[in-house]
Design a protein around this motif. Structure first.
Motif, PDB file in Angstrom:
ATOM      1  N   LEU A   1       0.836  -1.194   0.000  1.00  0.00           N
ATOM      2  CA  LEU A   1       0.000   0.000   0.000  1.00  0.00           C
ATOM      3  C   LEU A   1       0.880   1.258   0.000  1.00  0.00           C
ATOM      4  CD1 LEU A   1      -2.502  -1.158   2.762  1.00  0.00           C
ATOM      5  CD2 LEU A   1      -2.784  -1.349   0.285  1.00  0.00           C
TER       6      LEU A   1
ATOM      7  N   TRP B   1       0.545   5.452   0.292  1.00  0.00           N
ATOM      8  CA  TRP B   1      -0.297   6.615   0.588  1.00  0.00           C
ATOM      9  C   TRP B   1       0.012   7.724  -0.398  1.00  0.00           C
ATOM     10  CZ3 TRP B   1       0.199  11.713   2.311  1.00  0.00           C
ATOM     11  CH2 TRP B   1      -0.938  12.267   2.939  1.00  0.00           C
TER      12      TRP B   1
ATOM     13  N   SER C   1       1.735  13.135  -0.843  1.00  0.00           N
ATOM     14  CA  SER C   1       3.023  12.505  -0.627  1.00  0.00           C
ATOM     15  C   SER C   1       4.000  13.087  -1.643  1.00  0.00           C
ATOM     16  CB  SER C   1       2.906  11.000  -0.830  1.00  0.00           C
ATOM     17  OG  SER C   1       4.188  10.426  -0.946  1.00  0.00           O
TER      18      SER C   1
ATOM     19  N   PHE D   1      -7.440   2.855  -4.014  1.00  0.00           N
ATOM     20  CA  PHE D   1      -8.453   2.849  -2.963  1.00  0.00           C
ATOM     21  C   PHE D   1      -8.627   4.259  -2.396  1.00  0.00           C
ATOM     22  CE2 PHE D   1      -8.978  -1.684  -2.449  1.00  0.00           C
ATOM     23  CZ  PHE D   1      -7.735  -2.241  -2.693  1.00  0.00           C
TER      24      PHE D   1
ATOM     25  N   PRO E   1      -7.309   9.724   8.881  1.00  0.00           N
ATOM     26  CA  PRO E   1      -6.935   8.490   9.580  1.00  0.00           C
ATOM     27  C   PRO E   1      -7.530   8.408  10.997  1.00  0.00           C
ATOM     28  CG  PRO E   1      -5.185  10.091   9.766  1.00  0.00           C
ATOM     29  CD  PRO E   1      -6.243  10.743   8.945  1.00  0.00           C
ATOM     30  N   PRO E   2      -7.466   7.189  11.620  1.00  0.00           N
ATOM     31  CA  PRO E   2      -7.127   5.929  10.968  1.00  0.00           C
ATOM     32  C   PRO E   2      -8.188   5.560   9.944  1.00  0.00           C
ATOM     33  CG  PRO E   2      -8.055   5.510  13.134  1.00  0.00           C
ATOM     34  CD  PRO E   2      -7.903   6.999  13.020  1.00  0.00           C
ATOM     35  N   TYR E   3      -7.851   4.738   8.990  1.00  0.00           N
ATOM     36  CA  TYR E   3      -8.740   4.465   7.852  1.00  0.00           C
ATOM     37  C   TYR E   3      -9.688   3.316   8.201  1.00  0.00           C
ATOM     38  CZ  TYR E   3      -5.544   7.666   5.676  1.00  0.00           C
ATOM     39  OH  TYR E   3      -4.792   8.787   5.394  1.00  0.00           O
ATOM     40  N   ASP E   4     -10.829   3.705   8.745  1.00  0.00           N
ATOM     41  CA  ASP E   4     -11.795   2.708   9.217  1.00  0.00           C
ATOM     42  C   ASP E   4     -12.766   2.247   8.139  1.00  0.00           C
ATOM     43  OD1 ASP E   4     -14.000   4.990  11.083  1.00  0.00           O
ATOM     44  OD2 ASP E   4     -13.047   5.168   9.109  1.00  0.00           O
TER      45      ASP E   4
ATOM     46  N   TRP F   1     -13.099   1.917   3.799  1.00  0.00           N
ATOM     47  CA  TRP F   1     -12.405   1.954   2.522  1.00  0.00           C
ATOM     48  C   TRP F   1     -13.402   1.772   1.388  1.00  0.00           C
ATOM     49  CZ3 TRP F   1      -6.802   1.555   1.915  1.00  0.00           C
ATOM     50  CH2 TRP F   1      -6.111   1.584   3.139  1.00  0.00           C
ATOM     51  N   GLY F   2     -13.084   2.362   0.237  1.00  0.00           N
ATOM     52  CA  GLY F   2     -13.815   2.029  -0.964  1.00  0.00           C
ATOM     53  C   GLY F   2     -13.420   0.637  -1.439  1.00  0.00           C
TER      54      GLY F   2
ATOM     55  N   GLU G   1      10.620  12.475   5.751  1.00  0.00           N
ATOM     56  CA  GLU G   1       9.586  11.470   5.614  1.00  0.00           C
ATOM     57  C   GLU G   1       9.922  10.280   6.522  1.00  0.00           C
ATOM     58  OE1 GLU G   1       8.104  10.653   1.603  1.00  0.00           O
ATOM     59  OE2 GLU G   1       8.340   8.524   1.997  1.00  0.00           O
TER      60      GLU G   1
ATOM     61  N   TYR H   1      -3.512  -2.859   9.668  1.00  0.00           N
ATOM     62  CA  TYR H   1      -4.553  -3.268   8.727  1.00  0.00           C
ATOM     63  C   TYR H   1      -4.278  -4.697   8.261  1.00  0.00           C
ATOM     64  CZ  TYR H   1      -5.158   1.792   8.423  1.00  0.00           C
ATOM     65  OH  TYR H   1      -5.354   3.123   8.724  1.00  0.00           O
TER      66      TYR H   1
ATOM     67  N   ALA I   1     -10.230  -4.835  -0.121  1.00  0.00           N
ATOM     68  CA  ALA I   1      -9.662  -3.629   0.469  1.00  0.00           C
ATOM     69  C   ALA I   1      -9.088  -3.962   1.844  1.00  0.00           C
ATOM     70  CB  ALA I   1     -10.738  -2.557   0.600  1.00  0.00           C
ATOM     71  N   PRO I   2      -8.130  -3.187   2.306  1.00  0.00           N
ATOM     72  CA  PRO I   2      -7.612  -3.390   3.671  1.00  0.00           C
ATOM     73  C   PRO I   2      -8.721  -3.181   4.705  1.00  0.00           C
ATOM     74  CG  PRO I   2      -6.109  -2.027   2.392  1.00  0.00           C
ATOM     75  CD  PRO I   2      -7.383  -2.162   1.589  1.00  0.00           C
TER      76      PRO I   2
ATOM     77  N   LEU J   1      -9.227  -2.169   8.864  1.00  0.00           N
ATOM     78  CA  LEU J   1      -8.592  -1.638  10.068  1.00  0.00           C
ATOM     79  C   LEU J   1      -8.728  -2.630  11.215  1.00  0.00           C
ATOM     80  CD1 LEU J   1      -7.269   0.790  11.585  1.00  0.00           C
ATOM     81  CD2 LEU J   1      -9.608   1.563  12.101  1.00  0.00           C
TER      82      LEU J   1
ATOM     83  N   TYR K   1      -5.929   0.777  16.059  1.00  0.00           N
ATOM     84  CA  TYR K   1      -5.534   2.163  15.905  1.00  0.00           C
ATOM     85  C   TYR K   1      -5.082   2.687  17.258  1.00  0.00           C
ATOM     86  CZ  TYR K   1     -10.168   3.274  17.800  1.00  0.00           C
ATOM     87  OH  TYR K   1     -11.281   3.354  18.590  1.00  0.00           O
TER      88      TYR K   1
ATOM     89  N   TYR L   1      -0.381  -4.742   7.384  1.00  0.00           N
ATOM     90  CA  TYR L   1       0.363  -3.502   7.205  1.00  0.00           C
ATOM     91  C   TYR L   1       0.236  -2.622   8.435  1.00  0.00           C
ATOM     92  CZ  TYR L   1       0.187  -4.602   2.190  1.00  0.00           C
ATOM     93  OH  TYR L   1       0.296  -5.203   0.957  1.00  0.00           O
TER      94      TYR L   1
ATOM     95  N   GLN M   1       0.788   1.440   9.693  1.00  0.00           N
ATOM     96  CA  GLN M   1       0.766   2.778   9.120  1.00  0.00           C
ATOM     97  C   GLN M   1       0.886   3.811  10.228  1.00  0.00           C
ATOM     98  OE1 GLN M   1      -2.948   4.480   8.019  1.00  0.00           O
ATOM     99  NE2 GLN M   1      -2.105   5.700   6.352  1.00  0.00           N
TER     100      GLN M   1
ATOM    101  N   TYR N   1       0.288   7.677  11.363  1.00  0.00           N
ATOM    102  CA  TYR N   1      -0.505   8.851  10.991  1.00  0.00           C
ATOM    103  C   TYR N   1      -0.216  10.007  11.945  1.00  0.00           C
ATOM    104  CZ  TYR N   1      -3.847   6.665  14.286  1.00  0.00           C
ATOM    105  OH  TYR N   1      -4.446   6.067  15.364  1.00  0.00           O
TER     106      TYR N   1
ATOM    107  N   TRP O   1       2.166  13.641   8.160  1.00  0.00           N
ATOM    108  CA  TRP O   1       1.998  13.237   6.766  1.00  0.00           C
ATOM    109  C   TRP O   1       3.302  13.490   6.031  1.00  0.00           C
ATOM    110  CZ3 TRP O   1       2.455  16.876   2.845  1.00  0.00           C
ATOM    111  CH2 TRP O   1       2.405  18.207   3.220  1.00  0.00           C
ATOM    112  N   PRO O   2       3.634  12.643   5.016  1.00  0.00           N
ATOM    113  CA  PRO O   2       2.799  11.593   4.453  1.00  0.00           C
ATOM    114  C   PRO O   2       2.639  10.395   5.368  1.00  0.00           C
ATOM    115  CG  PRO O   2       4.972  11.523   3.457  1.00  0.00           C
ATOM    116  CD  PRO O   2       4.938  12.756   4.318  1.00  0.00           C
ATOM    117  N   TYR O   3       1.438   9.860   5.393  1.00  0.00           N
ATOM    118  CA  TYR O   3       1.081   8.783   6.307  1.00  0.00           C
ATOM    119  C   TYR O   3       1.523   7.439   5.728  1.00  0.00           C
ATOM    120  CZ  TYR O   3      -1.800  12.363   8.589  1.00  0.00           C
ATOM    121  OH  TYR O   3      -2.251  13.492   9.227  1.00  0.00           O
TER     122      TYR O   3
ATOM    123  N   PHE P   1       2.821   3.713   4.919  1.00  0.00           N
ATOM    124  CA  PHE P   1       2.569   2.330   5.306  1.00  0.00           C
ATOM    125  C   PHE P   1       3.891   1.566   5.346  1.00  0.00           C
ATOM    126  CE2 PHE P   1      -2.026   1.965   4.999  1.00  0.00           C
ATOM    127  CZ  PHE P   1      -2.393   2.986   4.138  1.00  0.00           C
TER     128      PHE P   1
ATOM    129  N   GLN Q   1       5.879  -2.052   4.586  1.00  0.00           N
ATOM    130  CA  GLN Q   1       5.863  -2.842   3.348  1.00  0.00           C
ATOM    131  C   GLN Q   1       5.030  -4.112   3.457  1.00  0.00           C
ATOM    132  OE1 GLN Q   1       8.167  -2.970   5.618  1.00  0.00           O
ATOM    133  NE2 GLN Q   1       9.414  -4.829   5.473  1.00  0.00           N
TER     134      GLN Q   1
END
Lengths: 115, 106
Positions: A45, A47, A61, A95, A100-103, A105-106, B1, B36, B43-44, B46, B49, B87, B89, B91, B94-96, B98, B100
């Protein structure tokens, strides 16, 4: 019920422009950041950036700054990711996510770019 | 970063055997760290957090710990449906970014 619904898969040619969308419902869309996340085939993923729809405050980013444009139309609860000139390397799943946090998602939009 | 480094890249465990996944930040992210889970074609989702708060609907076998630069996701007794990619992440700034990813496999 919170939902993020993305536009459908796209097949484009290099050099073409494209805009994909993410429509939110079931929550206060204007007052919640929306992010875009790239996933290249078989990879992790990444960002890309985020937008606050109420005032269109946008953060990118460094890896994607100048490569894409993130925008939103709060009147229709929709965020967008746009390219002015696609490259083959833009082939990926994209996506959107709120947070955040990303609860939430599409479901993802697959973009395929070929020559 | 900020750079997020996950280890190991692949973790092989037997169902029911405790799984411990690690995530390290190149500088402090306080407790602004999420985990995640992603399964193929999805999709991922959550899981955790705030470094240690379990998200709604996540089974109690998932737990997170850590703060600053070192974080851990523990799955106390992995079930078949838990074999996926995980993953972390940050937060905090930013950039937030992830991590690998860590693939949890049987």
């Amino acid at each position: 019920e919170v939902q993020l619904v993305q536009s459908g898969a796209e097949v484009q040619k290099t050099g073409e422009s494209l805009r994909i969308s993410c429509k939110g419902s079931g929550y206060s869309f204007s007052n919640t950041w929306i992010a875009w996340v790239r996933q290249m085939p078989g990879k992790g993923l990444e960002w890309m950036g985020m937008i606050y729809p109420r005032d269109s405050d946008t953060r990118y980013s460094p890896s994607f700054q100048g490569q894409v444009t993130i925008s939103a139309d709060k009147s229709i609860n929709t965020a967008y990711l746009q390219w002015s000139s696609l490259e083959a390397s833009d082939t990926a799943m994209y996506f959107c996510a709120r947070g955040p946090p990303y609860d939430y998602w599409g479901q993802g939009t697959l973009v395929t770019v070929s020559s | 970063e900020i750079v997020m480094t996950q280890s190991p890249a692949t973790l092989s465990v037997s169902p029911g055997e405790r799984a411990t996944l690690s995530c390290r930040a190149s500088q402090s992210v306080s407790n602004n760290l999420a985990w995640y889970q992603q399964k193929p074609g999805q999709a991922p989702r959550l899981l955790i957090y705030g470094a240690s708060t379990t998200a709604t609907g996540i089974p109690a076998r998932f737990s997170g710990s850590g703060s600053g630069t070192e974080f851990t996701l523990t799955i106390s007794s992995p079930q078949s449906e838990d074999f996926a990619v995980y993953y972390c992440q940050q937060y905090n700034n930013w950039p937030y970014i992830f991590g690998q990813g860590t693939k949890l496999e049987i």
